[in-house]
Enzyme design. Structure first.
Site, mmCIF file in Angstrom:
data_model
loop_
_atom_site.group_PDB
_atom_site.id
_atom_site.type_symbol
_atom_site.label_atom_id
_atom_site.label_comp_id
_atom_site.label_asym_id
_atom_site.label_seq_id
_atom_site.Cartn_x
_atom_site.Cartn_y
_atom_site.Cartn_z
ATOM 1 N N SER A 12 -1.635 34.171 46.413
ATOM 2 C CA SER A 12 -0.844 33.909 45.194
ATOM 3 C C SER A 12 -0.492 32.423 45.070
ATOM 4 O O SER A 12 -0.475 31.878 43.961
ATOM 5 C CB SER A 12 0.419 34.786 45.155
ATOM 6 N N ASN A 13 -0.249 31.758 46.192
ATOM 7 C CA ASN A 13 -0.003 30.307 46.113
ATOM 8 C C ASN A 13 -1.260 29.560 45.683
ATOM 9 O O ASN A 13 -1.202 28.609 44.906
ATOM 10 C CB ASN A 13 0.486 29.772 47.463
ATOM 11 N N ARG A 64 -11.993 28.327 69.374
ATOM 12 C CA ARG A 64 -11.342 27.789 68.175
ATOM 13 C C ARG A 64 -12.052 26.547 67.649
ATOM 14 O O ARG A 64 -12.146 26.324 66.451
ATOM 15 C CB ARG A 64 -9.873 27.456 68.467
ATOM 16 N N LEU A 92 -4.347 25.745 63.875
ATOM 17 C CA LEU A 92 -5.418 24.743 63.945
ATOM 18 C C LEU A 92 -5.236 23.860 65.180
ATOM 19 O O LEU A 92 -4.111 23.549 65.572
ATOM 20 C CB LEU A 92 -5.410 23.891 62.675
ATOM 21 N N ASN A 106 0.661 21.926 53.892
ATOM 22 C CA ASN A 106 0.889 23.343 54.198
ATOM 23 C C ASN A 106 2.173 23.786 53.516
ATOM 24 O O ASN A 106 3.078 22.975 53.305
ATOM 25 C CB ASN A 106 1.033 23.536 55.711
ATOM 26 N N HIS A 108 5.244 26.593 54.054
ATOM 27 C CA HIS A 108 5.813 27.474 55.072
ATOM 28 C C HIS A 108 7.071 28.128 54.498
ATOM 29 O O HIS A 108 7.896 27.448 53.876
ATOM 30 C CB HIS A 108 6.149 26.661 56.330
ATOM 31 N N ASP A 144 3.753 23.821 62.190
ATOM 32 C CA ASP A 144 4.846 23.814 61.198
ATOM 33 C C ASP A 144 5.752 22.594 61.370
ATOM 34 O O ASP A 144 6.986 22.698 61.318
ATOM 35 C CB ASP A 144 5.647 25.126 61.271
ATOM 36 N N GLU A 173 8.035 29.189 46.012
ATOM 37 C CA GLU A 173 6.794 28.616 46.558
ATOM 38 C C GLU A 173 5.820 28.309 45.431
ATOM 39 O O GLU A 173 5.161 27.265 45.422
ATOM 40 C CB GLU A 173 6.137 29.596 47.544
HETATM 41 C C1 GAR Z 1 3.328 32.608 51.721
HETATM 42 O O1 GAR Z 1 4.636 33.117 51.704
HETATM 43 C C2 GAR Z 1 3.254 31.399 52.628
HETATM 44 O O2 GAR Z 1 4.398 30.602 52.604
HETATM 45 C C3 GAR Z 1 3.079 32.047 53.975
HETATM 46 O O3 GAR Z 1 2.193 33.113 53.745
HETATM 47 C C4 GAR Z 1 2.369 33.591 52.408
HETATM 48 C C5 GAR Z 1 1.026 33.636 51.729
HETATM 49 O O4 GAR Z 1 1.099 34.277 50.500
HETATM 50 N N1 GAR Z 1 2.559 31.121 54.927
HETATM 51 C C6 GAR Z 1 2.847 31.174 56.229
HETATM 52 O O5 GAR Z 1 3.575 32.011 56.723
HETATM 53 C C7 GAR Z 1 2.178 30.100 57.052
HETATM 54 N N2 GAR Z 1 2.691 30.072 58.374
HETATM 55 P P1 GAR Z 1 -0.044 34.104 49.429
HETATM 56 O O6 GAR Z 1 -1.366 34.455 50.125
HETATM 57 O O7 GAR Z 1 0.294 35.092 48.368
HETATM 58 O O8 GAR Z 1 -0.007 32.689 48.946
#
Ligand code: GAR
Length: 195
Positions: A12-13, A64, A92, A106, A108, A144, A173
């Protein structure tokens, strides 16, 4: 500025970032890359006309570096100038983060430096915090961590569960990440603070 967006899930982001890169925006999406073919965001990116690819991390057992080498190949093939991690749930290595230092963002779901890692919303509720939120930051070798470019705060309400709080933070977000990307791609480094 050509932007590769890395996802693991619904994306979604990613959708909000892609939608934002239009008109006079200084950047354009060049690739949506997932670490699994199952990532729901891949189909959404295709619908929006953005090239997609996946590199399944499970093919690289214990390696990795090999996984990231493949990521790097695909990212380079698409002529990417910068990377946005958007719900990309693989840690990463220092080698990869060094390659992209100053060119990788990123998002978070916490008010960093609080609650690095997972289960951020439950941890904020359990700690009795009055507020939660999200952070967009530059990615460095430490998980992070890295310079904070923007934060949005939301109150934690009586009766909030991790799910209700996550939904309210996610709304922020979706606004914060595009706002930070636009500024970053324009060469501005000032920090955004909302709420
Ligand atoms: C979001 O809430 C993002 O902040 C989080 O995963 C979700 C992804 O949602 N990211 C983390 O936790 C990274 N450590 P999305 O796929 O709908 O954007």
């Amino acid at each position: 500025m050509r932007v590769a967006i890395l996802i693991s899930g619904g994306g979604s982001n990613m959708v909000r970032l892609v939608e934002s890169m239009a008109g006079d925006h200084p950047a354009r999406p060049c690739l949506v890359l997932a670490n699994s073919a199952d990532a729901g965001g891949l189909a959404k990116a295709q619908e929006m006309g953005v090239p997609t690819a996946h590199v399944d991390h499970r093919r690289f057992k214990g390696g990795r570096e090999a996984f990231e080498k493949e990521l790097q190949n695909v990212i380079e093939e698409h002529g990417s100038d910068m990377i946005c991690l958007a719900g990309f749930m693989r840690v990463l290595t220092e080698g990869f983060t060094r390659l992209w230092e100053g060119r990788m963002l990123n998002i978070h779901p916490s008010l960093l430096p609080k609650y690095k890692g997972l289960d951020t919303h439950q941890r904020a509720i359990d700690a009795g915090d009055a507020e939660a939120g999200c952070t967009v930051h530059e990615v460095t070798a430490r998980l992070d961590d890295g310079p904070i470019l923007g934060q949005a705060r939301v109150p934690i309400l009586a009766g909030d569960t991790a799910e209700t709080l996550a939904a309210r933070v996610l709304e922020q977000e979706h606004k914060l990440y595009p706002a930070v990307l636009r500024r970053f791609a324009s060469g501005e480094r000032g920090r955004i603070d909302w709420g």
